[in-house]
Design a protein around this motif. Structure first.
Motif, short mmCIF file in Angstrom:
data_model
loop_
_atom_site.label_atom_id
_atom_site.label_comp_id
_atom_site.label_asym_id
_atom_site.label_seq_id
_atom_site.Cartn_x
_atom_site.Cartn_y
_atom_site.Cartn_z
N THR A 143 -7.00 7.16 -11.43
CA THR A 143 -7.99 6.21 -10.91
C THR A 143 -9.17 6.95 -10.31
OG1 THR A 143 -7.16 6.04 -8.62
CG2 THR A 143 -6.09 4.65 -10.30
N HIS A 161 -14.60 2.19 -10.88
CA HIS A 161 -13.55 1.49 -10.15
C HIS A 161 -13.47 0.02 -10.56
CE1 HIS A 161 -10.93 0.65 -6.66
NE2 HIS A 161 -11.63 -0.46 -6.52
N SER A 162 -14.63 -0.61 -10.73
CA SER A 162 -14.63 -2.02 -11.09
C SER A 162 -14.09 -2.24 -12.51
CB SER A 162 -16.03 -2.61 -10.95
OG SER A 162 -16.93 -2.06 -11.91
N TRP A 165 -10.37 -1.94 -12.28
CA TRP A 165 -9.83 -3.19 -11.73
C TRP A 165 -9.77 -4.27 -12.80
CZ3 TRP A 165 -12.33 -7.89 -11.60
CH2 TRP A 165 -11.67 -8.92 -10.89
N TRP A 166 -10.84 -4.39 -13.59
CA TRP A 166 -10.91 -5.39 -14.66
C TRP A 166 -9.84 -5.16 -15.71
CZ3 TRP A 166 -14.25 -5.20 -19.51
CH2 TRP A 166 -14.29 -6.45 -20.13
N PHE A 189 -5.55 -2.33 -7.15
CA PHE A 189 -5.97 -3.38 -8.07
C PHE A 189 -5.15 -4.67 -8.00
CE2 PHE A 189 -6.74 0.71 -10.52
CZ PHE A 189 -8.05 0.84 -10.06
N PRO A 406 -14.82 -7.93 -8.30
CA PRO A 406 -13.87 -7.38 -7.32
C PRO A 406 -14.53 -7.04 -6.01
CG PRO A 406 -14.52 -5.69 -8.89
CD PRO A 406 -15.14 -6.98 -9.37
#
Length: 421
Positions: A143, A161-162, A165-166, A189, A406
């Motif tokens: 990550t 990061h986004s 998360w997705w 997440f 997020p």
């Protein structure tokens, strides 16, 4: 099963351990009788004239390597643009090659599952799973927050990061390579599905074993890996003068390349280790095996390590292991049975573990033999493939709901060593 693996690296395009992981998984799945297609890319900096899209079969695996589009994007300077352009090419290839030209059912191939490997292929994997209306499994190998000690305040950090998360939010099943990565992914997440742990595997036949024997002369230590801050080479350099006080003449060979070479070279000068430390740069497989057979111990002082495949490769060759307990390394090595461990960033603990290894080479050789024996039971690719198929078999495509953006919790940049960016 018909399995579509989506990966931004696959031999001959290999950037790190992910490419080797996907290759071993794909060939093992094919050997087990599954119909496997890998959707990947041609080398960076090429184009459709010199390196057109190819559709070949290698080792029982159908490999579709997608050509780069003409617009000029460089991964190092235009990472997000490059990633989105690559994903666009993957989607077009999935529609024209897999679904068949102009929708011809005679040439169409529909997967039973789409398996994405890391955030860089999130866009094409999510799109193709939706188009084919099949479940999506994701393996998250690392990550952005973990790589940067929790810091995701920078623009690119937040973007990566986004997307991670997705990817987790869109997955019907998530796989990580270690218990620590499972905890990390769950904490960061909160994916809507269970996160399952399947360790990386190793083909021990490619790493011939050579038992360690007592030899005369100064000890030789080895580090193998990328020269990045999270790999902790700076801690090994800090420990080396202390190690040499009790084991005079001890040398260190560093095999690998990375962005922190200049900084690490400065540290070598600072610690007066110029004649003690050798930077070899990236080495090929044959040379790395030679180094593992020659050196008295390998030291892997990672501060962040999702798994640590180098530890398994080293164990296969018979070199004694001295590793940090960061992430998956603490699971790959069992202290004191198969190696000696220390806490991440603990220079005193690192020093003690290396001294103990060098002071009792016979005990170190016994631990090395146990580490080799453990590989066949816990880390074979056949076991990895079998457990992955179990995930494929159980997963179901769930009903999707619209999602908002997020909430990204920013943390301050941790204090780092002077001179390190």
């Amino acid at each position: 099963m018909k399995i579509l693996l989506v990966s931004w690296e696959y031999p001959p395009v290999v950037v790190g351990g992910l490419g080797r992981h996907v290759h071993h998984l794909a060939t093992e799945l094919a050997d087990a009788g599954h119909d496997v297609v890998v959707l990947t890319r041609r080398a960076s900096g090429t184009d459709a004239l010199t390196h057109p899209t190819t559709d070949t079969r290698t080792d029982g695996v159908r490999v579709i390597a997608v050509a780069e589009d003409p617009p000029e994007f460089d991964f190092g300077t235009d990472m997000m643009a490059w990633t989105l352009a690559m994903g666009h090419g993957f989607i077009r290839a999935g529609l024209t090659i897999l679904a068949g030209e102009r929708g011809s059912s005679a040439t169409s191939w529909t997967p039973d599952v789409v398996h994405a490997h890391d955030w860089i292929v999130a866009h094409p994997a999510i799109a193709l799973a939706e188009i084919f209306d099949v479940p999506m499994v994701s393996t998250i190998h690392a990550t952005e927050a973990g790589r940067h000690s929790g810091w995701v305040s920078g623009s690119i950090n937040r973007q990566v990061h986004s997307v991670e998360w997705w990817l987790a939010a869109e997955s019907d099943a998530v796989i990580t390579c270690s218990e620590s990565m499972r905890d990390e992914v769950t904490r960061l997440f909160s994916p809507p599905c269970e996160v399952q742990v399947i360790h990386n595997g190793i083909d021990a036949r490619a790493w011939p074993f050579a038992p360690k024997t007592k030899r005369s002369g100064p000890a030789e230590l080895l580090f193998a890996g990328r020269l990045e801050y999270e790999k902790g080479v700076q801690d090994l350099l800090a420990a080396l003068p202390r190690i040499r006080r009790t084991h005079p003449g001890t040398t260190l060979t560093i095999a690998g390349a990375g962005t922190q070479l200049d900084w690490l070279t400065e540290l070598v000068t600072k610690y007066r280790l110029t004649r003690t430390v050798t930077f070899l740069g990236a080495v090929d497989h044959h040379r790395l095996v030679e180094l593992m057979h020659r050196c008295d111990a390998i030291v892997l002082p990672s501060r962040y390590e999702p798994f640590g495949i180098v530890a398994l490769e080293a164990a296969a060759t018979g070199i004694p292991l001295v590793v940090s307990t960061a992430g998956g390394l603490g699971e790959a090595v069992r202290q004191p049975e198969t190696g000696l461990c220390f806490a991440p960033a603990d220079v005193a603990g690192l020093t003690s573990a290396v001294r103990r290894t060098l002071s009792d080479p016979e005990a170190a050789a016994v631990r090395a033999r146990r580490a080799r024996d453990r590989l066949g039971a816990d880390f074979s690719w056949a076991e990895v493939a079998e457990r992955t198929v179990a995930v494929y078999t159980a997963v179901k495509r769930r009903v999707r709901q619209p999602q908002g953006r997020p909430t990204i919790v920013e943390r301050p940049l941790p204090e780092r060593d002077p001179g390190n960016p």
